[in-house]
Design an enzyme around this catalytic site. Structure first.
Site, PDB file in Angstrom:
ATOM      1  N   ASP A  28       0.841  -1.201   0.000  1.00 60.66           N
ATOM      2  CA  ASP A  28       0.000   0.000   0.000  1.00 60.66           C
ATOM      3  C   ASP A  28       0.873   1.248   0.000  1.00 60.66           C
ATOM      4  O   ASP A  28       2.038   1.209   0.412  1.00 60.66           O
ATOM      5  CB  ASP A  28      -0.890   0.020   1.250  1.00 60.66           C
ATOM      6  CG  ASP A  28      -1.855  -1.157   1.276  1.00 60.66           C
ATOM      7  OD1 ASP A  28      -2.156  -1.703   0.197  1.00 60.66           O
ATOM      8  OD2 ASP A  28      -2.290  -1.523   2.386  1.00 60.66           O
TER       9      ASP A  28
HETATM   10  N1  URA Z   1      -1.197  -5.940   3.954  1.00 61.82           N
HETATM   11  C1  URA Z   1      -1.715  -4.695   3.895  1.00 61.82           C
HETATM   12  O1  URA Z   1      -2.764  -4.432   4.446  1.00 61.82           O
HETATM   13  N2  URA Z   1      -1.018  -3.760   3.216  1.00 61.82           N
HETATM   14  C2  URA Z   1       0.158  -3.991   2.599  1.00 61.82           C
HETATM   15  O2  URA Z   1       0.746  -3.086   2.009  1.00 61.82           O
HETATM   16  C3  URA Z   1       0.688  -5.294   2.667  1.00 61.82           C
HETATM   17  C4  URA Z   1      -0.008  -6.245   3.352  1.00 61.82           C
END
Ligand code: URA
Length: 238
Positions: free
Chosen positions: A103
């Site tokens: 993310d």
């Molecule tokens: N899980 C999440 O919620 N975000 C990420 O970036 C990676 C794993």
């Protein structure tokens, strides 16, 4: 292929660094020192040594990046900066892309390559590649969360996650989660399913390769020969 291009594609130095080393006699081709790295060689036959080390030609490039916040795991985006913008121009020209997504607000280990089949294979569910994340949550997690993660957390949309490992710190509001799958916002949704909220998230390993802690956020390095061999072996596993 130009000698400086060959050296930079082998992942030991940028073209600029290679030129500096060549000036001091640190680059040899078939045993003879070469100062002009614009000369062309047959990369499949020439024996190129860089600072005494013989280089073998690699078709693909692999780098590790310590992703900072605010960057998207993509090669193009209309709104936000992309992780590839953190790489120097010569690497950007090689069309590297991230192996899997993080993310925009997640930080930490990201591997980039231009080896499409390898990336595809590592992301395939059948390979169960492990990813470890350090998280902090808004509240301490409840008793029994370890068993829930092991048995498979059910997300708000009804998806049942694969068995995962959660190791809590003493405060129970932070710890390490190990996953073998990578669904959209997976950890945030697994923690949300406990009535809690992720505050920070950092990927600390991918396929058992740990984040190189000598890299500051936004910094990168080439993967080592050992790391590349490890990924190739995993990707080629039936
Ligand atoms: N899980 C999440 O919620 N975000 C990420 O970036 C990676 C794993």
């Amino acid at each position: 292929m130009r000698i400086d291009k060959f050296i930079s594609e082998c992942g030991v130095a940028s073209r600029k660094e290679a030129a500096r080393v060549a000036k001091c006699g640190g680059v040899t081709v078939d045993g003879a020192p070469v100062k002009d790295l614009s000369k062309h060689i047959d990369q499949t036959k020439a024996r190129v040594c860089f600072m005494g080390r013989e280089l073998s030609y690699r078709r693909y490039t692999y780098v590790m990046l310590n992703k900072p916040e605010g960057y998207v795991s993509a090669t193009e985006d209309e709104k936000f900066p992309c992780v590839t913008e953190l790489l120097p121009i010569e690497l950007r020209k090689m069309e590297l892309f991230p192996v899997g997504r993080l993310d925009k607000d997640t930080v930490g280990l990201m591997i980039l390559t231009n080896n499409g089949p390898l990336a595809h294979s590592l992301l395939s569910p059948k390979h169960h590649v492990t990813k470890e994340y350090f998280f902090t949550a808004a509240e301490p997690l409840c008793d029994g969360v370890e068993d829930k993660f092991r048995d498979g957390v059910v997300l708000a949309d009804g998806y049942e996650c694969k068995s995962a490992l959660i190791r809590l710190d003493r405060d129970r509001a932070s710890g390490i989660i190990t996953l073998t799958e990578g669904k959209y916002h997976q950890i945030k949704r697994m923690i949300a399913a406990q009535g809690n909220r992720v505050v920070t998230l950092e990927r600390i390993s991918f396929a058992s390769i740990p984040l190189d802690t000598s890299l500051d956020r936004g910094e990168w390095r080439y993967l080592t020969e050992e790391e590349i061999s490890h990924l190739e072996a995993l990707a080629n596993k039936q």
